[in-house]
Scaffold this motif. Structure first.
Motif, PDB file in Angstrom:
ATOM      1  N   GLN A  66      38.032  41.842  38.936  1.00  0.00           N
ATOM      2  CA  GLN A  66      37.035  40.909  39.455  1.00  0.00           C
ATOM      3  C   GLN A  66      36.279  41.392  40.684  1.00  0.00           C
ATOM      4  O   GLN A  66      35.611  40.609  41.344  1.00  0.00           O
ATOM      5  CB  GLN A  66      37.701  39.571  39.798  1.00  0.00           C
ATOM      6  CG  GLN A  66      38.508  39.557  41.090  1.00  0.00           C
ATOM      7  CD  GLN A  66      39.954  39.880  40.924  1.00  0.00           C
ATOM      8  OE1 GLN A  66      40.382  40.301  39.855  1.00  0.00           O
ATOM      9  NE2 GLN A  66      40.743  39.692  41.957  1.00  0.00           N
ATOM     10  N   HIS A  90      32.711  40.064  41.494  1.00  0.00           N
ATOM     11  CA  HIS A  90      32.616  38.710  42.056  1.00  0.00           C
ATOM     12  C   HIS A  90      32.699  38.766  43.579  1.00  0.00           C
ATOM     13  O   HIS A  90      31.937  38.095  44.288  1.00  0.00           O
ATOM     14  CB  HIS A  90      33.760  37.833  41.538  1.00  0.00           C
ATOM     15  CG  HIS A  90      33.686  37.497  40.090  1.00  0.00           C
ATOM     16  ND1 HIS A  90      33.133  36.331  39.618  1.00  0.00           N
ATOM     17  CD2 HIS A  90      34.122  38.172  38.995  1.00  0.00           C
ATOM     18  CE1 HIS A  90      33.225  36.289  38.298  1.00  0.00           C
ATOM     19  NE2 HIS A  90      33.830  37.394  37.899  1.00  0.00           N
ATOM     20  N   SER A 123      29.761  37.785  46.363  1.00  0.00           N
ATOM     21  CA  SER A 123      29.977  36.712  47.339  1.00  0.00           C
ATOM     22  C   SER A 123      29.891  37.228  48.768  1.00  0.00           C
ATOM     23  O   SER A 123      29.334  36.564  49.647  1.00  0.00           O
ATOM     24  CB  SER A 123      31.345  36.060  47.096  1.00  0.00           C
ATOM     25  OG  SER A 123      31.321  35.271  45.933  1.00  0.00           O
ATOM     26  N   ILE A 164      33.570  32.152  46.543  1.00  0.00           N
ATOM     27  CA  ILE A 164      33.148  32.367  45.157  1.00  0.00           C
ATOM     28  C   ILE A 164      32.754  31.037  44.522  1.00  0.00           C
ATOM     29  O   ILE A 164      33.511  30.063  44.583  1.00  0.00           O
ATOM     30  CB  ILE A 164      34.288  33.036  44.364  1.00  0.00           C
ATOM     31  CG1 ILE A 164      34.505  34.463  44.891  1.00  0.00           C
ATOM     32  CG2 ILE A 164      34.002  33.044  42.872  1.00  0.00           C
ATOM     33  CD1 ILE A 164      35.707  35.158  44.315  1.00  0.00           C
ATOM     34  N   MET A 184      38.980  33.394  37.319  1.00  0.00           N
ATOM     35  CA  MET A 184      38.094  33.145  38.466  1.00  0.00           C
ATOM     36  C   MET A 184      37.483  31.742  38.355  1.00  0.00           C
ATOM     37  O   MET A 184      36.396  31.474  38.839  1.00  0.00           O
ATOM     38  CB  MET A 184      36.992  34.201  38.570  1.00  0.00           C
ATOM     39  CG  MET A 184      37.490  35.621  38.671  1.00  0.00           C
ATOM     40  SD  MET A 184      38.495  35.949  40.135  1.00  0.00           S
ATOM     41  CE  MET A 184      37.239  36.058  41.409  1.00  0.00           C
ATOM     42  N   ARG A 199      32.198  36.252  33.238  1.00  0.00           N
ATOM     43  CA  ARG A 199      33.514  36.691  33.693  1.00  0.00           C
ATOM     44  C   ARG A 199      33.886  38.074  33.189  1.00  0.00           C
ATOM     45  O   ARG A 199      33.114  38.995  33.329  1.00  0.00           O
ATOM     46  CB  ARG A 199      34.549  35.613  33.308  1.00  0.00           C
ATOM     47  CG  ARG A 199      35.947  35.862  33.802  1.00  0.00           C
ATOM     48  CD  ARG A 199      36.036  36.124  35.327  1.00  0.00           C
ATOM     49  NE  ARG A 199      37.298  36.728  35.663  1.00  0.00           N
ATOM     50  CZ  ARG A 199      37.427  37.990  36.025  1.00  0.00           C
ATOM     51  NH1 ARG A 199      36.383  38.761  36.112  1.00  0.00           N
ATOM     52  NH2 ARG A 199      38.602  38.462  36.328  1.00  0.00           N
ATOM     53  N   SER A 232      32.090  41.500  34.011  1.00  0.00           N
ATOM     54  CA  SER A 232      32.538  42.186  35.227  1.00  0.00           C
ATOM     55  C   SER A 232      33.004  43.606  34.961  1.00  0.00           C
ATOM     56  O   SER A 232      32.696  44.523  35.722  1.00  0.00           O
ATOM     57  CB  SER A 232      33.678  41.404  35.888  1.00  0.00           C
ATOM     58  OG  SER A 232      33.243  40.159  36.362  1.00  0.00           O
ATOM     59  N   GLN A 278      27.302  39.687  38.146  1.00  0.00           N
ATOM     60  CA  GLN A 278      27.788  38.599  38.999  1.00  0.00           C
ATOM     61  C   GLN A 278      26.748  38.175  40.023  1.00  0.00           C
ATOM     62  O   GLN A 278      26.625  36.982  40.343  1.00  0.00           O
ATOM     63  CB  GLN A 278      29.102  39.005  39.662  1.00  0.00           C
ATOM     64  CG  GLN A 278      30.239  39.249  38.686  1.00  0.00           C
ATOM     65  CD  GLN A 278      30.434  38.092  37.710  1.00  0.00           C
ATOM     66  OE1 GLN A 278      30.201  36.925  38.031  1.00  0.00           O
ATOM     67  NE2 GLN A 278      30.849  38.420  36.489  1.00  0.00           N
ATOM     68  N   ASN A 290      24.816  34.346  40.013  1.00  0.00           N
ATOM     69  CA  ASN A 290      24.607  33.495  41.195  1.00  0.00           C
ATOM     70  C   ASN A 290      23.131  33.165  41.375  1.00  0.00           C
ATOM     71  O   ASN A 290      22.760  32.012  41.663  1.00  0.00           O
ATOM     72  CB  ASN A 290      25.142  34.191  42.443  1.00  0.00           C
ATOM     73  CG  ASN A 290      26.647  34.255  42.479  1.00  0.00           C
ATOM     74  OD1 ASN A 290      27.329  33.589  41.701  1.00  0.00           O
ATOM     75  ND2 ASN A 290      27.188  35.051  43.389  1.00  0.00           N
TER      76      ASN A 290
END
Length: 704
Positions: free
Chosen positions: A139, A142, A146, A156, A181, A299, A303, A312, A316
């Motif tokens: 991950q 992610h 963030s 996250i 996640m 996910r 990733s 990722q 967002n």
């Protein structure tokens, strides 16, 4: 411990945090059921939870330290084990320097409160820069997104699926994972609830997964091209005037850069490389933008690919531009009782990305760790800082990291290796000494991290179900003793409970009376309510703005274009396929294959192959084939199915229990093959350093 009683606790085998009701009779487990009063899981459990008893009773589980002498394992005392580790590690550091020690942390660490709260002191006491973990096999994109957009790696966004009207899932299978996640127990019921109220669920994936079969719509996509789809979706928002920033409008920086960046990625231009019609893309963007609430969740498949960082970040951005960031039913942020983000903000501690580079290939560091892609070369490449000894903690990188065969060979050439683990498995069998901690039902439990990732704010403390024997040690006891030896100071008096108690006192619910003692009096857990808009207060960027367009993401789009849009590198010949992994409900990486109830039945370690490809290769269902990549090959039975798109094949991860010297009786009966015999540690997302397990090119042939 009373002979007959019922105890409540949280399952710590995966991210779902399912509440358990465990009944004892004559100090033996009589039943394990879902706890209907648990405010998060509401009575749901999966088959893995029932297998917790299998770990506890497993005769193969190690409980005393063992040391390899003349190729054979012998039991030794804890005092001797500690001194052996200290003497050998210190000796290697005196000869080669502190960085001659490598540390690898496996996924189970994040599921154990002792490892989370006390383990970092031990790894810091080794004073080595060569630290690695499963984060970069999973991950890391992610966390980087963030950190650079919001200011903290654990800030996250979590899909608020219980209140959403439109759920777009990219490269994820939460019906099996119960939310990776995205801690979301009983996802199946939650998915049905979305559809029952008139909402919509869309899945984008190279495989028609268990989740896709229950969704309203499934869209096939070739592995690695998810970022192109996200760019086309975002282009549509600007092109059709669908952007909506909502209450975050004054907090967003970089909107104009995003609009300029996505201009070349119209659905009409992208439909050919994507294999998805422009109408499908535009309709998806419109439906997401016009829904009362919507959220895009990407996910594992998004990733662990060549462009995981872009995926990722763009996920967002897409959620922000549809007005669904920090909004009920959209992508929201937790406020856990033990608030690691709040504590970091209070102490002025911020994370860093790329501050240090690995010695050989210059991979970026994150959170004091280098990507696992660097581990093999840091062991095999001579020079100052070369890893000469390894400490693995609850990890099995021979099975779980790319190019497992070469990593296995590198581990076997180390001067010394320590494993802190409960099993003699594919990796730990290569160690010189193994220190096994008490585990599972023998330990107290509190989820430090998964409350940060949960779809609802809840909190729960689980006492140990069984007392340990005098000859056993908890993980935090092992860490404390070794830390004191390496730091040359007496052991401190801190325990996980004392640290947890202090953290709760500084948490957002301390004013509401949430203390450790309160948690101990509420065995089913405490409901703290649904996620609430809170991002403005929790932002940790220097200017307190959401950074929509960090430069390294914008620059990385050039790599995406050169890979898929400016060349023919993604074209496959008749014998080439793109390999993806998959997960089963009754598996958990490589952890749980020594429980008969989880591996019995038909062989689940198969190669999924589309009928068109099977016909082209003249292969029948169940036939053994040879799968070959640039790194290795495996023999595996074929499962022919239309659930996989043409040109793509799938092998589940976590299997391959066929190494000599392991002591896992059931696992050896159901070995399967390791997908990481085929993957390449150099096949990574260059932006973040995360492993790109998805999209490895392989050939399929019939063995002679």
């Amino acid at each position: 411990m009373l002979d007959n009683q019922t105890q409540y606790r949280t399952c710590n085998l995966c991210e779902a945090m399912c509440g358990l009701e465990i009944t004892l009779e004559n100090n033996q487990i009589k039943s394990i059921k879902g706890d209907k009063k648990d405010p998060l899981s509401r009575g749901h459990i999966c088959p893995k939870a029932v297998a917790l008893q299998d770990i506890y009773y497993d005769p193969d589980r190690l409980k005393r330290p063992i040391k390899k002498v003349d190729g054979k394992w012998i039991e030794i005392s804890w005092e001797d084990a500690y001194q052996e580790v200290f003497k050998n590690i210190s000796g290697i550091q005196e000869k080669y320097g502190n960085n001659a020690i490598g540390v690898y942390l496996g996924n189970p660490n994040v599921h154990n409160v002792g490892s989370m709260l006390v383990g970092p002191d031990f790894t810091r006491s080794l004073k080595t820069k060569n630290r690695f973990s499963a984060t970069s096999c999973d991950q890391l994109p992610h966390h980087v997104a963030s950190l650079l957009m919001l200011g903290h790696s654990l800030l996250i966004p979590i899909p608020d699926i219980d209140r959403t009207d439109f759920l777009l899932i990219i490269g994820a299978n939460p019906l099996v994972s119960n939310g990776s996640m995205m801690t979301s127990p009983d996802f199946a019921k939650r998915l049905r609830a979305i559809r029952k109220k008139g909402g919509k669920v869309v899945v984008v994936d190279p495989r028609k997964t268990e989740t896709a079969k229950k969704a309203d719509q499934h869209i096939f996509i070739q592995p690695g091209k998810d970022a192109i789809l996200l760019l086309a979706l975002i282009h549509t928002l600007f092109d059709e005037g669908l952007t909506e920033l909502g209450h975050l409008e004054a907090t967003i920086s970089g909107l104009d850069i995003i609009e300029t960046t996505v201009k070349p990625f119209s659905p009409e231009v992208m439909q050919e490389p994507l294999g998805i019609s422009s109408n499908t893309i535009r309709t998806l963007a419109r439906e997401m933008a016009k829904a009362n609430s919507a959220v895009c969740y990407s996910r594992m498949g998004a990733s662990t690919q060549l462009f995981g960082g872009l995926c990722q970040w763009l996920t967002n951005v897409f959620n922000i531009l549809t007005g669904n960031f920090d909004k009920a039913g959209g992508a929201m942020f937790t406020q856990p009782a033990f608030d690691v983000i709040g504590l970091a903000k209070m102490q002025g501690r911020k994370g860093f990305f790329g501050r240090r580079k690995s010695r050989v290939s210059g991979y970026p560091s994150h959170g004091g760790e280098f990507p696992t892609a660097a581990l093999l070369e840091e062991i095999t490449t001579p020079g100052e800082g070369q890893i000469k000894a390894m400490v693995t903690i609850a990890g099995n990188p021979v099975l779980s990291t790319a190019n497992g065969s070469e990593l296995e060979e590198a581990f076997s050439q180390l001067d010394y290796m320590v494993a802190i683990d409960i099993y003699l498995n594919e990796t730990t069998r290569l160690a010189d000494i193994i220190l096994p901690p008490a585990t599972g039902l023998e330990t107290t439990h509190y989820d430090i991290i998964f409350n940060v990732l949960a779809i609802r704010n809840t909190t729960k403390y689980s006492p140990a179900l069984f007392e340990i024997e005098d000859y056993q040690r908890y993980d935090w006891q092992i860490f404390k003793t070794l830390t004191s030896l390496f730091n040359g100071v007496p052991e401190n008096s801190m325990t996980p409970d004392t640290i947890l108690s202090t953290g709760l006192q500084f948490g957002p619910y301390a004013k509401d009376g949430i203390t450790l003692e309160k948690l101990k009096s509420e065995p089913n857990g405490i409901d703290l309510g649904p996620l609430k808009p809170c991002l403005k207060e929790r932002l940790m960027t220097d200017d307190q703005m959401i950074q929509l367009a960090p430069e390294i993401f914008i620059e990385d789009i050039k790599r995406l274009q050169s890979t898929f849009l400016n060349s023919q590198t993604d074209q496959l010949d008749d014998l080439s396929f793109l390999l993806i992994g998959r997960r089963h409900l009754r598996s958990n990486n490589s952890w749980m294959h020594n429980a008969l109830r989880l591996v019995k039945g038909g062989n689940r370690c198969t190669l999924l192959l589309h009928p068109e490809d099977a016909n082209k290769l003249d292969i029948e269902d169940g036939q053994i084939v040879l799968v070959t990549s640039e790194k290795g090959q495996v023999k595996i039975p074929v499962e022919i199915t239309t659930d996989i798109m043409p040109g793509v094949v799938s092998i589940p991860h976590g299997w391959g229990h066929n190494k000599k010297g392991i002591k896992m009786a059931v696992a050896e009966q159901h070995p399967g093959v390791s997908i990481n015999e085929l993957t390449d540690e150099k096949h990574i997302d260059e932006l973040t350093g995360n492993a790109a397990f998805s999209g490895v090119k392989v050939a399929i042939t019939v063995p002679e």
